[in-house]
Design a protein around this motif. Structure first.
Motif, short mmCIF file in Angstrom:
data_model
loop_
_atom_site.label_atom_id
_atom_site.label_comp_id
_atom_site.label_asym_id
_atom_site.label_seq_id
_atom_site.Cartn_x
_atom_site.Cartn_y
_atom_site.Cartn_z
N PRO A 28 3.67 1.23 7.29
CA PRO A 28 4.17 0.99 6.17
C PRO A 28 3.53 -0.10 4.80
CG PRO A 28 4.60 -0.87 8.02
CD PRO A 28 3.90 0.41 8.56
N TRP A 29 2.48 -0.57 5.50
CA TRP A 29 1.47 -1.93 4.47
C TRP A 29 0.52 -0.98 3.51
CZ3 TRP A 29 3.78 -6.22 3.22
CH2 TRP A 29 4.97 -6.90 4.34
N LEU A 30 0.53 -0.80 2.32
CA LEU A 30 -0.55 -0.70 1.42
C LEU A 30 -1.18 -1.38 0.56
CD1 LEU A 30 1.59 1.87 -0.12
CD2 LEU A 30 0.01 2.53 1.64
N ASN A 31 -1.88 -1.73 0.62
CA ASN A 31 -3.18 -2.86 -0.75
C ASN A 31 -2.98 -1.71 -2.17
OD1 ASN A 31 -5.28 -0.30 -1.15
ND2 ASN A 31 -6.53 -1.20 0.42
N ILE A 32 -3.49 -2.68 -3.51
CA ILE A 32 -3.28 -2.13 -4.10
C ILE A 32 -3.72 -0.97 -4.82
CG2 ILE A 32 -4.27 -2.88 -6.58
CD1 ILE A 32 -1.89 -4.83 -6.22
N LEU A 55 7.58 -5.48 -8.55
CA LEU A 55 6.75 -4.45 -7.35
C LEU A 55 6.81 -6.06 -6.39
CD1 LEU A 55 6.14 -2.53 -5.06
CD2 LEU A 55 3.94 -2.56 -6.49
N ARG A 56 7.66 -5.35 -5.46
CA ARG A 56 7.62 -7.15 -4.44
C ARG A 56 6.18 -7.55 -3.31
NH1 ARG A 56 12.56 -7.37 -0.27
NH2 ARG A 56 11.28 -7.72 1.10
N ALA A 57 5.40 -7.98 -2.96
CA ALA A 57 4.55 -8.03 -2.47
C ALA A 57 4.36 -9.00 -2.42
CB ALA A 57 3.38 -7.93 -3.08
N SER A 58 3.46 -8.71 -0.46
CA SER A 58 2.90 -10.17 -0.14
C SER A 58 1.31 -10.50 -0.12
CB SER A 58 3.73 -10.40 1.42
OG SER A 58 2.78 -9.69 2.21
N ARG A 59 1.06 -11.16 0.17
CA ARG A 59 -0.22 -11.92 0.11
C ARG A 59 -0.99 -12.99 1.15
NH1 ARG A 59 -3.74 -14.21 -4.89
NH2 ARG A 59 -5.08 -12.73 -5.17
N PRO A 60 -1.33 -11.84 2.12
CA PRO A 60 -1.35 -12.90 3.74
C PRO A 60 -3.30 -12.22 3.82
CG PRO A 60 -0.80 -10.96 4.34
CD PRO A 60 -0.49 -10.64 2.65
N TRP A 64 -3.19 -8.71 -1.39
CA TRP A 64 -2.18 -8.32 -1.48
C TRP A 64 -1.46 -7.12 -0.30
CZ3 TRP A 64 1.00 -10.93 -4.05
CH2 TRP A 64 1.07 -11.55 -4.88
N ARG A 65 0.08 -7.05 -0.23
CA ARG A 65 0.37 -6.22 0.70
C ARG A 65 1.54 -5.49 0.11
NH1 ARG A 65 -3.98 -4.05 3.05
NH2 ARG A 65 -5.41 -5.48 3.55
N ILE A 66 1.79 -4.42 0.33
CA ILE A 66 3.28 -3.95 -0.11
C ILE A 66 3.30 -2.78 0.70
CG2 ILE A 66 3.97 -2.50 -2.03
CD1 ILE A 66 0.34 -3.26 -3.70
N LEU A 67 5.11 -3.25 1.11
CA LEU A 67 5.96 -2.41 1.62
C LEU A 67 5.45 -0.94 1.33
CD1 LEU A 67 8.20 -4.68 3.48
CD2 LEU A 67 6.50 -3.08 4.55
N ARG A 68 5.71 -0.14 1.62
CA ARG A 68 5.50 1.08 1.32
C ARG A 68 7.36 1.34 0.64
NH1 ARG A 68 2.31 6.16 2.23
NH2 ARG A 68 1.60 4.79 3.71
N ALA A 69 7.98 1.24 1.15
CA ALA A 69 9.53 1.04 1.36
C ALA A 69 9.54 0.84 -0.49
CB ALA A 69 10.63 0.53 2.21
N ASP A 70 8.94 -0.77 -0.33
CA ASP A 70 9.36 -1.36 -1.65
C ASP A 70 8.44 -0.74 -3.14
OD1 ASP A 70 10.33 -3.09 -0.79
OD2 ASP A 70 9.19 -4.23 -0.16
#
Length: 80
Positions: A28-32, A55-60, A64-70
């Motif tokens: 489910p997680w993608l990068n930029i 676009l929702r994203a998190s940055r651990p 950057w990580r983006i959920l495929r659903a988002d």
């Protein structure tokens, strides 16, 4: 993507190579970069959408990580 060889028939065809950064298991997680490839836009467009809050994203760990659903929701909203 690997071009198909017309001399090879059926299941002998090699599996297509996923875009750089795309999780091979379809996670489910993608990068930029993989998000940009998936959405067929530039990485800059993805970064701008994150900065604008479209676009929702998190940055651990500073990546950057983006959920495929988002990303799918972002793409659907952009079609309107």
């Amino acid at each position: 993507m690997t071009p198909r060889n017309p001399d090879i028939v059926g299941s002998e065809q090699p599996a297509p190579v996923p875009p750089v950064g795309l999780q091979p298991d379809g996670g489910p997680w993608l990068n930029i970069v993989s998000s940009a490839n998936y959405a067929n836009v530039s990485p800059r467009t993805i970064r701008r959408a994150i900065q604008d809050g479209r676009l929702r994203a998190s940055r651990p760990a500073r990546m950057w990580r983006i959920l495929r659903a988002d990303l799918d929701a972002f793409m659907k909203a952009a079609e309107r």
